[in-house]
Design a protein around this motif. Structure first.
Motif, short mmCIF file in Angstrom:
data_model
loop_
_atom_site.label_atom_id
_atom_site.label_comp_id
_atom_site.label_asym_id
_atom_site.label_seq_id
_atom_site.Cartn_x
_atom_site.Cartn_y
_atom_site.Cartn_z
N ASP A 1 0.98 -1.07 -0.01
CA ASP A 1 -0.01 -0.05 0.01
C ASP A 1 0.96 1.45 0.10
O ASP A 1 1.79 1.41 0.85
N THR A 2 0.95 2.17 -1.00
CA THR A 2 1.63 3.39 -1.27
C THR A 2 0.93 4.35 -1.10
O THR A 2 -0.40 4.46 -1.16
N ASP A 3 1.41 5.82 -1.14
CA ASP A 3 0.71 6.92 -1.23
C ASP A 3 0.12 7.16 -2.25
O ASP A 3 -0.87 8.05 -2.69
N ARG A 4 0.25 6.38 -3.40
CA ARG A 4 -0.28 6.24 -4.86
C ARG A 4 -1.35 5.03 -5.08
O ARG A 4 -1.99 4.87 -6.08
N GLY A 5 -1.74 4.37 -3.87
CA GLY A 5 -2.38 3.24 -3.97
C GLY A 5 -1.73 1.92 -4.02
O GLY A 5 -0.45 1.80 -3.86
N PRO A 6 -2.40 0.85 -3.93
CA PRO A 6 -1.93 -0.28 -3.99
C PRO A 6 -1.05 -0.95 -5.28
O PRO A 6 -1.27 -0.36 -6.07
N CYS A 7 -0.03 -1.61 -5.03
CA CYS A 7 0.92 -1.80 -6.05
C CYS A 7 1.56 -3.35 -5.71
O CYS A 7 1.70 -3.58 -4.56
N LYS A 8 2.09 -3.81 -6.68
CA LYS A 8 2.91 -5.27 -6.73
C LYS A 8 4.43 -4.52 -7.06
O LYS A 8 4.56 -3.80 -7.69
N PHE A 9 5.25 -5.32 -6.20
CA PHE A 9 6.65 -5.05 -6.39
C PHE A 9 7.50 -6.02 -6.46
O PHE A 9 7.58 -6.88 -5.55
N GLU A 10 8.55 -6.17 -7.22
CA GLU A 10 9.32 -7.20 -7.50
C GLU A 10 10.79 -6.95 -6.65
O GLU A 10 11.44 -5.92 -7.20
N LEU A 11 11.30 -7.49 -5.42
CA LEU A 11 12.64 -7.29 -4.91
C LEU A 11 13.57 -8.32 -5.58
O LEU A 11 13.34 -9.51 -5.18
N PRO A 12 14.43 -8.00 -6.27
CA PRO A 12 15.39 -8.61 -6.84
C PRO A 12 16.36 -9.35 -6.03
O PRO A 12 16.70 -10.46 -6.25
N SER A 13 16.58 -8.42 -4.90
CA SER A 13 17.81 -9.15 -4.11
C SER A 13 17.96 -8.23 -3.02
O SER A 13 17.34 -7.27 -2.91
N GLU A 14 18.54 -8.81 -1.84
CA GLU A 14 18.38 -7.97 -0.39
C GLU A 14 19.01 -6.89 -0.57
O GLU A 14 19.02 -5.79 -0.01
N GLU A 15 20.16 -6.60 -1.67
CA GLU A 15 20.78 -5.41 -1.90
C GLU A 15 19.88 -4.46 -2.57
O GLU A 15 20.40 -3.38 -2.50
N SER A 16 18.82 -4.66 -2.73
CA SER A 16 17.76 -3.69 -3.26
C SER A 16 17.08 -2.88 -2.24
O SER A 16 16.31 -1.81 -2.33
N ILE A 17 17.37 -3.23 -1.04
CA ILE A 17 16.89 -2.44 0.21
C ILE A 17 18.01 -1.82 0.57
O ILE A 17 19.28 -2.16 1.02
N ARG A 18 18.06 -0.35 0.62
CA ARG A 18 19.00 0.46 1.25
C ARG A 18 18.72 1.53 2.37
O ARG A 18 17.51 2.23 2.01
N LEU B 1 18.93 5.08 4.19
CA LEU B 1 19.27 6.35 3.73
C LEU B 1 19.72 7.13 4.80
O LEU B 1 20.06 8.21 4.78
N GLY B 2 19.73 6.63 6.15
CA GLY B 2 20.23 7.39 7.25
C GLY B 2 18.76 7.36 8.20
O GLY B 2 17.70 7.51 7.37
N GLY B 3 18.95 7.38 9.45
CA GLY B 3 17.74 7.26 10.25
C GLY B 3 16.76 6.06 10.16
O GLY B 3 17.51 4.86 9.74
N GLN B 4 15.64 6.14 10.04
CA GLN B 4 14.72 5.20 9.54
C GLN B 4 14.08 5.46 8.41
O GLN B 4 13.33 4.40 7.74
N ARG B 5 14.90 5.84 7.43
CA ARG B 5 14.41 5.95 6.09
C ARG B 5 15.24 4.92 5.16
O ARG B 5 16.23 4.53 5.40
N LEU B 6 14.32 4.39 4.44
CA LEU B 6 14.92 3.29 3.28
C LEU B 6 14.41 3.55 1.78
O LEU B 6 13.25 4.22 1.62
N VAL B 7 15.31 3.02 1.08
CA VAL B 7 14.75 3.18 -0.43
C VAL B 7 14.64 1.64 -0.82
O VAL B 7 15.57 1.08 -0.75
N LEU B 8 13.68 1.22 -1.49
CA LEU B 8 13.54 -0.04 -2.15
C LEU B 8 13.54 0.10 -3.74
O LEU B 8 12.71 0.92 -4.26
N THR B 9 14.32 -0.70 -4.42
CA THR B 9 14.50 -0.63 -5.59
C THR B 9 13.75 -1.83 -6.39
O THR B 9 14.27 -2.89 -6.21
#
Length: 161
Positions: A106-123, A125-133
């Motif tokens: 569930d995102t701020d733009r609505g529901p979606c499917k997301f494919e995480l290719p590897s654990e390294e795709s979660i980074r 950013l500092g503090g409690q912020r994350l980016v998932l690719t």
């Protein structure tokens, strides 16, 4: 205003064909141009390079405040379209705890499917912020991991261990 560039009155306008152009007063310097964020996650309003179609830097801005109000609004609108990064509100499910895996979000733009290719795709950013690719390169943001529900944090923990 940043005085380290050769333009007396730098302005950015959007042309009728939707391209951005850099003007010095009323004189066209370059078209098309593209704003590029130096620190898109940690400091998106500071450190902006305006580059030409060959990625040659034409103008460095320490801050969007270096531009006049109409130019700043044009650049902000362009960046909002190009730097589209949905914010994850909740991880509703994941098909497997190994990668690649498919996540339902569930995102701020609505529901979606997301494919995480590897654990390294979660980074972090500092503090409690994350980016998932996503496998296709699209980036999703978690602004504050601590604000996610317990189940979402549990799923993340399994992939970040």
């Amino acid at each position: 205003m940043n005085k380290s560039y050769p333009y007396a009155q730098p302005r950015v306008v959007e042309s009728e064909d939707g391209m951005l152009a850099l003007l010095d007063g009323e004189h066209l310097v370059a078209k098309p141009i593209h704003p590029v964020l130096a620190f898109p996650f940690s400091n998106p309003h500071n450190g902006i390079s305006l580059v030409d179609e060959y990625s040659k830097e034409l103008l460095w801005l320490n801050s969007l405040d270096d531009l006049d109000t109409p130019s700043r609004q044009v650049v902000e609108a362009h960046l909002a379209r190009r730097e589209y990064r949905p914010v994850i509100r909740k991880i509703t499910s994941v098909n497997t705890y190994s990668t690649p895996s498919v996540w339902n979000l569930d995102t701020d733009r609505g529901p979606c499917k997301f494919e995480l290719p590897s654990e390294e795709s979660i980074r972090r950013l500092g503090g409690q912020r994350l980016v998932l690719t996503h496998a296709n390169g699209m980036q999703f943001i978690i602004e504050n991991m601590a604000e996610l529900d317990a189940r979402s944090r549990q799923i993340l923990a399994r992939f970040m261990a």
